[in-house]
Design an enzyme around this catalytic site. Structure first.
Site, mmCIF file in Angstrom:
data_model
loop_
_atom_site.group_PDB
_atom_site.id
_atom_site.type_symbol
_atom_site.label_atom_id
_atom_site.label_comp_id
_atom_site.label_asym_id
_atom_site.label_seq_id
_atom_site.Cartn_x
_atom_site.Cartn_y
_atom_site.Cartn_z
ATOM 1 N N SER A 158 0.836 -1.195 0.000
ATOM 2 C CA SER A 158 0.000 0.000 0.000
ATOM 3 C C SER A 158 0.875 1.252 0.000
ATOM 4 O O SER A 158 1.741 1.408 -0.869
ATOM 5 C CB SER A 158 -0.946 -0.046 1.205
ATOM 6 O OG SER A 158 -1.907 0.980 1.155
ATOM 7 N N ARG A 228 -11.677 6.445 10.636
ATOM 8 C CA ARG A 228 -11.256 5.044 10.654
ATOM 9 C C ARG A 228 -12.315 4.140 10.035
ATOM 10 O O ARG A 228 -11.990 3.205 9.305
ATOM 11 C CB ARG A 228 -10.962 4.600 12.090
ATOM 12 C CG ARG A 228 -10.508 3.153 12.223
ATOM 13 C CD ARG A 228 -9.284 2.888 11.375
ATOM 14 N NE ARG A 228 -8.767 1.553 11.586
ATOM 15 C CZ ARG A 228 -7.827 0.988 10.850
ATOM 16 N NH1 ARG A 228 -7.299 1.649 9.843
ATOM 17 N NH2 ARG A 228 -7.387 -0.224 11.110
ATOM 18 N N ASP A 323 -8.834 -6.434 -4.479
ATOM 19 C CA ASP A 323 -8.411 -5.136 -3.951
ATOM 20 C C ASP A 323 -8.981 -4.048 -4.856
ATOM 21 O O ASP A 323 -8.436 -3.751 -5.916
ATOM 22 C CB ASP A 323 -6.881 -5.064 -3.903
ATOM 23 C CG ASP A 323 -6.361 -3.762 -3.319
ATOM 24 O OD1 ASP A 323 -7.179 -2.852 -3.036
ATOM 25 O OD2 ASP A 323 -5.133 -3.648 -3.143
ATOM 26 N N HIS A 356 -8.082 -5.074 -0.051
ATOM 27 C CA HIS A 356 -6.772 -4.419 0.074
ATOM 28 C C HIS A 356 -5.956 -4.983 1.232
ATOM 29 O O HIS A 356 -4.725 -5.061 1.157
ATOM 30 C CB HIS A 356 -6.979 -2.918 0.245
ATOM 31 C CG HIS A 356 -5.706 -2.127 0.230
ATOM 32 N ND1 HIS A 356 -4.840 -2.135 -0.846
ATOM 33 C CD2 HIS A 356 -5.147 -1.304 1.156
ATOM 34 C CE1 HIS A 356 -3.809 -1.348 -0.588
ATOM 35 N NE2 HIS A 356 -3.957 -0.839 0.626
ATOM 36 N N ASP A 357 -6.615 -5.382 2.294
ATOM 37 C CA ASP A 357 -5.919 -5.910 3.468
ATOM 38 C C ASP A 357 -5.212 -7.236 3.214
ATOM 39 O O ASP A 357 -4.502 -7.733 4.091
ATOM 40 C CB ASP A 357 -6.889 -6.081 4.640
ATOM 41 C CG ASP A 357 -6.904 -4.862 5.546
ATOM 42 O OD1 ASP A 357 -6.130 -3.923 5.294
ATOM 43 O OD2 ASP A 357 -7.702 -4.847 6.509
#
Length: 384
Positions: A158, A228, A323, A356-357
């Site tokens: 990232s 968040r 992602d 994405h994680d």
């Protein structure tokens, strides 16, 4: 030269270290920091040739604590501990790994919470906006301090991958390999929009006080929580959220209220509460701007091939199918530009459901690939 402390397979304990710099650094925005500190950790042993060093660059809410645990705090595990350590894909029995908390951070390196020696008060809103280029320049100074003239590899996922990519442009002679994982050559308009929503949540919090909330003894907790939540939703795929939470009810029934009813709501609020306890709002604002500003091709008329022309490293570029924040198409833009420059590139698109994680999670194919690539680096290092 600072001592390069090490950890080995017999002990998982690591200790943060502080590098103090009294030489001014000029940032891309034009501001000058007369002195600053970088907090970092090291894992493994630096060999006598100083040729086995690996720099790990962190993403938005991570820091220098890459792997291992602290003595007396066994629950505080490094954010990439599944990737880095003895016998792991980045094997610290063979490589000397460095993790750094970047300038502007809130985990010990000089940032908005730090005392500005000119005023005797926290920098707060006066701390300058930083960029990926600034981070890479400060990391290069840390490498100088440790006597490392060339990294075996620089890696990250990232925002960390953006730093890895920038290293190959800014310091092409100072790394042999770059691992660019879950990356994009710049943010899309949609990604910038998500970052702006998060920033506005913080800036409009009544406790923000124009960034000088330290002086008021408060934190913009509500804004941080919303920021968040927005970010966390973008890190997961729809399939991952469906598998984890679906439409499960927290209490088994509808309450027809605005209290927590669905499990996904409970999860997001939990993650938001936890994040607001330890992360600094001024740092969050600056790091999202770091993301927005990253665009190596900008000063080359939008030509990414031209921007990457100085690079000399070999590359491992990895993307993940689900992602949607940094999609595989964006990684392929990087690969194409590198191939246009006749660079040595290995590209893999991992079929993973996590969004994405995925770059942080356990995926056997992904970890095998990284391990194989580092085996190649180890063999090259051994024959130098």
């Amino acid at each position: 030269m600072e001592e390069a402390r090490t950890t080995g397979p017999s002990t998982p304990f690591v200790t943060p270290q502080v590098a103090r710099f009294n030489e001014p650094i000029t940032l891309k925005c034009g501001a000058v920091l007369g002195q600053y500190e970088l907090v970092y950790e090291t894992y493994g042993t630096l060999n006598s040739e100083r040729s086995n060093a690996v720099l790990v660059c962190h993403a938005l809410n991570a820091a220098h604590h890459v792997a291992g645990v602290y003595a007396g705090d066994p629950d505080n595990v490094g954010w990439w501990d599944n990737m880095i350590g003895p016998g792991k894909p980045v094997d610290t029995d063979r490589f000397f790994v460095i993790g750094v908390n970047n300038l502007g951070g809130c985990h010990g390196s000089t940032g908005p919470k730090s005392i500005n020696i000119a005023t005797g008060r926290p920098w707060g809103a006066q701390f300058p906006v930083v960029t990926v280029e600034d981070w890479v320049n400060s990391q290069a100074r840390l490498a100088d301090r440790l006597g490392i003239r060339q990294f075996a590899a620089v890696m990250g996922g990232s925002l960390g991958a953006m730093q890895s990519l920038q290293w190959t442009i800014s310091y092409p002679e100072r790394l042999r390999h770059a691992l660019v994982i879950a990356c994009a050559p710049n943010l899309s308009a949609q990604n910038i929009a998500f970052n702006e929503i998060a920033r506005q949540a913080i800036i409009t919090d009544p406790d923000f006080h124009d960034g000088n909330y330290y002086e008021h003894g408060v934190t913009p907790r509500r804004g941080l929580r919303v920021a968040r939540m927005v970010g966390h939703v973008t890190y997961l795929s729809d399939d991952e959220m469906a598998d984890k939470f679906g439409r499960q009810l927290k209490h088994g029934r509808l309450s027809y209220s605005f209290d927590v009813e669905f499990q996904i709501e409970s999860y997001l609020r939990y993650q938001a509460d936890k994040f607001a306890e330890y992360f600094d709002a001024n740092t969050y604002l600056r790091i999202t701007k770091v993301l927005d500003y990253f665009d190596p091709a900008f000063e080359c008329g939008g030509n990414l091939t031209l921007a990457l022309a100085p690079a000399k490293a070999s590359y491992l570029v990895i993307s993940f199918t689900t992602d949607w924040r940094f999609s595989p198409e964006r990684s392929r833009e990087i690969v194409t530009a590198l191939l246009d420059n006749r660079r040595d590139v290995t590209y893999a698109e991992i079929d993973a459901p996590h969004g994405h994680d995925a770059f942080l999670l356990d995926d056997e194919r992904y970890h095998r690939l990284v391990a194989a690539y580092f085996e190649r680096i180890a063999q090259e290092t051994a024959h130098e």
